[in-house]
Design an enzyme around this catalytic site. Structure first.
Site, PDB file in Angstrom:
ATOM      1  N   GLY A   1     -19.884 -65.122 108.951  1.00 18.94           N
ATOM      2  CA  GLY A   1     -18.849 -65.039 109.982  1.00 18.94           C
ATOM      3  C   GLY A   1     -19.436 -64.524 111.290  1.00 18.94           C
ATOM      4  O   GLY A   1     -19.154 -65.057 112.373  1.00 18.94           O
TER       5      GLY A   1
ATOM      6  N   ASP B   1     -24.407 -61.037 100.514  1.00 15.35           N
ATOM      7  CA  ASP B   1     -23.957 -62.245  99.796  1.00 15.35           C
ATOM      8  C   ASP B   1     -25.045 -63.317  99.663  1.00 15.35           C
ATOM      9  O   ASP B   1     -24.933 -64.203  98.824  1.00 15.35           O
ATOM     10  CB  ASP B   1     -22.745 -62.866 100.514  1.00 15.35           C
ATOM     11  CG  ASP B   1     -21.579 -61.893 100.616  1.00 15.35           C
ATOM     12  OD1 ASP B   1     -21.527 -60.959  99.799  1.00 15.35           O
ATOM     13  OD2 ASP B   1     -20.735 -62.067 101.515  1.00 15.35           O
TER      14      ASP B   1
ATOM     15  N   HIS C   1     -17.520 -52.010  96.204  1.00 11.06           N
ATOM     16  CA  HIS C   1     -18.289 -51.520  97.359  1.00 11.06           C
ATOM     17  C   HIS C   1     -19.434 -50.579  97.003  1.00 11.06           C
ATOM     18  O   HIS C   1     -20.298 -50.330  97.845  1.00 11.06           O
ATOM     19  CB  HIS C   1     -17.346 -50.841  98.365  1.00 11.06           C
ATOM     20  CG  HIS C   1     -16.427 -51.821  99.033  1.00 11.06           C
ATOM     21  ND1 HIS C   1     -15.313 -52.317  98.415  1.00 11.06           N
ATOM     22  CD2 HIS C   1     -16.482 -52.418 100.241  1.00 11.06           C
ATOM     23  CE1 HIS C   1     -14.710 -53.173  99.217  1.00 11.06           C
ATOM     24  NE2 HIS C   1     -15.404 -53.253 100.337  1.00 11.06           N
TER      25      HIS C   1
END
Ligand code: ADP
Ligand code: F6P
Length: 322
Positions: free
Chosen positions: A104, A127, A253
């Site tokens: 993003g 990721d 997380h």
């Protein structure tokens, strides 16, 4: 180019601080003034710039997260938000911007590039879903944290003959789950990229017990259709018929926090320096990553909007070795 800025955006990743430190020190070595933008694109829109010198980035190499802060900023997805950011950059006399972040963030970076502002990107996300880099900052640390969790679960799983399901992050990409499954010796891996039938998981686990295994570990990617919660619900509903006791751990997380590994510190240091060097050369609008061990520079237009395919030979390996 005499004045540049650097920001971190999207999900933080261990090793981002190494990249910030490297941008600042490489910039200073090239006679540039370097500014940090606080809070990602949100800070850019609001013009929150802080001058960074070599001493300001001392002692941060070993720290997880990002000293600049990060944000998810919906406003920056709009042209109005991007133009506001552009005005802030021009108003502060900044001539180049380095964006450290994932998919993003690099899409936003590409938007600034298309508006004519000189930018470079640093491939950073746990990721590992960015074209233009075989691996990205934070992947190695996150993988090792997932692995530690699997190793710990295995010991308790064998004591009780239980099946353990562990969900790892990765958004829509199964990379972390697949690598954690191979390195952790999991009996099954559930990925967004592969259709999964829960009945097949049950069969595999039962056959593992029949072969004398004392535990069963299923690694699940958070982006899979059957993620941890969906599988938990399925196995609870059919518990009598499927016949095993399942425990679920979502590491979430925890995987993104903590001290960056040596690999991520070195990668952050290399990519940060590489991004400054591209700006110095006047090669704008590129993502700096690493391909086959070497620094690789890819136009942002070729990166954003192009999903990175998972190498399915690793999936075959995981199945062979389960
Ligand atoms: P990551 O960079 O880790 O993938 P996100 O997908 O949340 O994280 O993106 C981080 C930020 O990048 C978003 O909050 C937004 O400000 C900006 N961004 C994301 N997608 C776009 C887009 N299509 N256009 C412009 N900016 C975007
Ligand atoms: O992109 C990194 C990541 O950690 C993904 O793996 C995860 O899906 C997402 O960010 C979580 O986002 P947030 O921290 O905003 O909850």
């Amino acid at each position: 180019m005499k004045r540049i800025a650097v920001l971190t955006s999207g999900g933080d990743a261990p090793g981002m601080n190494a990249a910030i430190r490297s941008v600042v020190r490489t910039g200073v070595a090239n006679d540039m003034e370097v500014y940090g933008v606080k809070g990602g694109y949100e800070g850019l829109i609001n013009g929150i710039f802080v001058p960074l010198g070599t001493r300001d980035v001392g002692g941060i190499l070993q720290r997880g997260g990002t000293i600049l802060g990060s944000a998810r900023c919906p406003e920056f997805k709009t042209e109005a938000g991007q133009l506001k950011a552009l005005r802030q950059l021009n108003g502060a006399g900044i001539e180049g911007l380095i964006v450290i972040g994932g998919n993003g963030s690099q899409t936003g970076n590409c938007a600034l590039h298309k508006l004519g502002f000189p930018v470079a990107g640093v491939a950073s996300t746990i990721d590992n879903d960015l074209i233009g880099s075989d691996t990205t900052i934070g992947v190695d640390t996150a993988l090792n944290i997932a692995l530690e969790a699997i190793d710990r679960l295995k010991t308790t799983a064998s004591s009780h003959q239980r099946a353990f399901l562990i969900e790892v992050m990765g958004r829509n990409c199964g990379y972390l789950a697949l690598m954690a499954a191979i390195a952790g010796g999991a009996e099954y891996v559930v990925l967004p990229e592969v259709e999964t039938d829960p009945e097949n998981i049950a069969k595999t686990l039962n056959s593992a017990y029949e072969r004398g295994k004392s535990h069963a570990i299923i690694v699940v990617a958070e982006g899979a259709k059957y993620n941890a919660n969906a599988l938990d619900a399925y196995f609870t509903e059919h518990r009598e018929r499927l016949g095993f006791d399942l425990r679920v751990t979502i590491i979430g997380h925890v995987q993104r926090g903590g001290t960056p590994s040596a690999v991520d510190r070195i990668l952050g240091s290399r990519l940060g320096a590489g991004a400054v060097q591209e700006l110095v050369k006047g090669n704008y609008g590129v993502l700096v990553g690493v391909i086959k061990g070497d620094i690789a520079v890819t136009p942002l237009e070729d990166v954003v909007g192009h999903p990175k395919a998972l190498d399915m030979s690793y999936f075959d390996l995981a199945r062979l070795l389960d």
